[in-house]
Enzyme design. Structure first.
Site, PDB file in Angstrom:
ATOM      1  N   SER A 186     -12.038  -1.896  19.165  1.00 10.85           N
ATOM      2  CA  SER A 186     -11.071  -2.447  20.094  1.00 10.85           C
ATOM      3  C   SER A 186     -10.254  -3.481  19.316  1.00 10.85           C
ATOM      4  O   SER A 186      -9.746  -3.177  18.237  1.00 10.85           O
ATOM      5  CB  SER A 186     -11.795  -3.043  21.311  1.00 10.85           C
ATOM      6  OG  SER A 186     -10.895  -3.695  22.160  1.00 10.85           O
ATOM      7  N   TYR A 221      -0.021  -2.604  22.614  1.00 13.57           N
ATOM      8  CA  TYR A 221      -1.276  -2.547  21.873  1.00 13.57           C
ATOM      9  C   TYR A 221      -2.405  -3.204  22.669  1.00 13.57           C
ATOM     10  O   TYR A 221      -3.501  -2.643  22.805  1.00 13.57           O
ATOM     11  CB  TYR A 221      -1.096  -3.243  20.523  1.00 13.57           C
ATOM     12  CG  TYR A 221      -2.343  -3.279  19.681  1.00 13.57           C
ATOM     13  CD1 TYR A 221      -2.802  -2.134  19.027  1.00 13.57           C
ATOM     14  CD2 TYR A 221      -3.079  -4.460  19.526  1.00 13.57           C
ATOM     15  CE1 TYR A 221      -3.944  -2.160  18.252  1.00 13.57           C
ATOM     16  CE2 TYR A 221      -4.220  -4.491  18.753  1.00 13.57           C
ATOM     17  CZ  TYR A 221      -4.654  -3.339  18.123  1.00 13.57           C
ATOM     18  OH  TYR A 221      -5.792  -3.375  17.363  1.00 13.57           O
ATOM     19  N   LYS A 224      -5.940  -1.586  24.212  1.00 14.82           N
ATOM     20  CA  LYS A 224      -7.269  -2.083  23.866  1.00 14.82           C
ATOM     21  C   LYS A 224      -8.009  -2.621  25.094  1.00 14.82           C
ATOM     22  O   LYS A 224      -9.238  -2.522  25.167  1.00 14.82           O
ATOM     23  CB  LYS A 224      -7.167  -3.152  22.777  1.00 14.82           C
ATOM     24  CG  LYS A 224      -6.667  -2.611  21.434  1.00 14.82           C
ATOM     25  CD  LYS A 224      -7.532  -1.466  20.917  1.00 14.82           C
ATOM     26  CE  LYS A 224      -7.146  -1.024  19.508  1.00 14.82           C
ATOM     27  NZ  LYS A 224      -8.001   0.075  19.008  1.00 14.82           N
TER      28      LYS A 224
END
Length: 295
Positions: A138, A152, A156
């Site tokens: 992650s 992004y 995650k």
């Protein structure tokens, strides 16, 4: 003195970055690694690291059928997969309003659905054997968000939710699940591997341009040592009760704690308003969900 445990790993994205560091660490410790790459020349270079124990497989993790086939082939020709490290992914930098939805979808295809496909393909084998350890990379951006990497961070955060729930589902089968949350490591993530959205809105210049410039300026000088990250990951494999969340790097520890503290502040400050929406005679959700450490 007991002999060290020999494990078979499947690691996605071993041609560079943390994926390569994880693979090198496992190989140096005497384990066998099936590592996925995108190009044949990267596969040949990977297998040369430890002939007979480093096994390269070509894979695009966004191809779900290919993921299933690579896992099946690894199980049959390399060995029963003891450890999965779903590492393949990339960073997308850009202000959210400037980020095309096509770029956001592509980010999720690799970071979220690629991870999901790999985990889902491995689980039947581990469940049948009643053992295994699933890890996925992650980010500190999966536990605390930052401006300029909204897509992004969103991907995650999705990985975090997926792994935490899956960990609770498979704990009774002797399968451990760990999310790895790295801070800034000395890889190409923020350099040539970063996809950068073109700028178009001057209103964001004051906020974002210093962020972009700072990220470029520290590329190659990041705090984190990939080899030490690999050692940390290998160390948790030896634990009977490994963590569900493994934060790597003092920068990640500091920033994740600050992000979590901000959430806690909101929970405390708005507790009365939160409680005000209940029916007086409503039923509370049962807390009897097994812990990821159960079993």
């Amino acid at each position: 003195m007991t002999d060290p445990i020999h494990r078979t790993f499947l690691i996605t994205g071993v041609s560079s970055g943390l994926g390569r560091a994880f693979a090198l660490g496992a190989l140096e410790a005497g384990h066998t690694v099936a590592g996925t790459v995108r190009r044949p020349e990267d596969g040949a270079a990977f297998e040369a690291l430890a002939p007979g124990r480093a096994h390269a497989r070509l894979l695009d993790v966004t191809d779900g059928d290919a993921v299933v086939e690579v896992v099946r082939d690894a199980e049959e020709s390399v060995g029963a997969i003891d450890v999965l490290i779903a590492n393949a992914g990339y960073g997308l930098e850009g202000v959210f309003e400037e980020t095309p939805l096509a770029d956001l979808r592509a980010q999720f295809e690799v970071n979220v659905f690629g991870t999901a496909a790999t985990v889902q393909a491995v689980l039947p084998y581990m469940r049948a054997r009643r053992r295994g350890h699933v890890l996925a990379v992650s980010s500190m951006g999966g536990l605390a968000s930052f401006p300029g990497v909204s897509a992004y961070c969103a991907s995650k955060y999705a990985v975090e939710g997926l792994l935490e729930a899956v960990g609770k589902e498979v704990a009774g089968f002797g399968i451990h699940v760990t999310a790895i949350e790295p801070g800034s490591f000395r890889t190409d993530w923020s350099g040539r591997s970063m996809v950068r959205v073109p700028r178009s809105l001057p209103d964001y210049d004051e906020l974002f341009e210093p962020i972009r410039a700072a990220r470029r300026s520290v590329s190659g000088r990041q705090l984190g040592d990939p080899a030490k990250a690999a050692a940390a990951v290998l160390s948790v494999l030896e634990l009977p009760d490994p963590p569900a969340h493994l934060v790597l790097g003092s920068d990640a520890l500091r920033l994740v704690r600050a992000g979590r503290a901000a959430v806690e502040e909101d929970l405390t400050a708005w507790e009365e308003l939160s409680r005000s929406t209940d029916f007086p005679d409503g039923a509370q959700i049962a807390a009897g969900v097994p812990s990821h450490r159960a079993g």
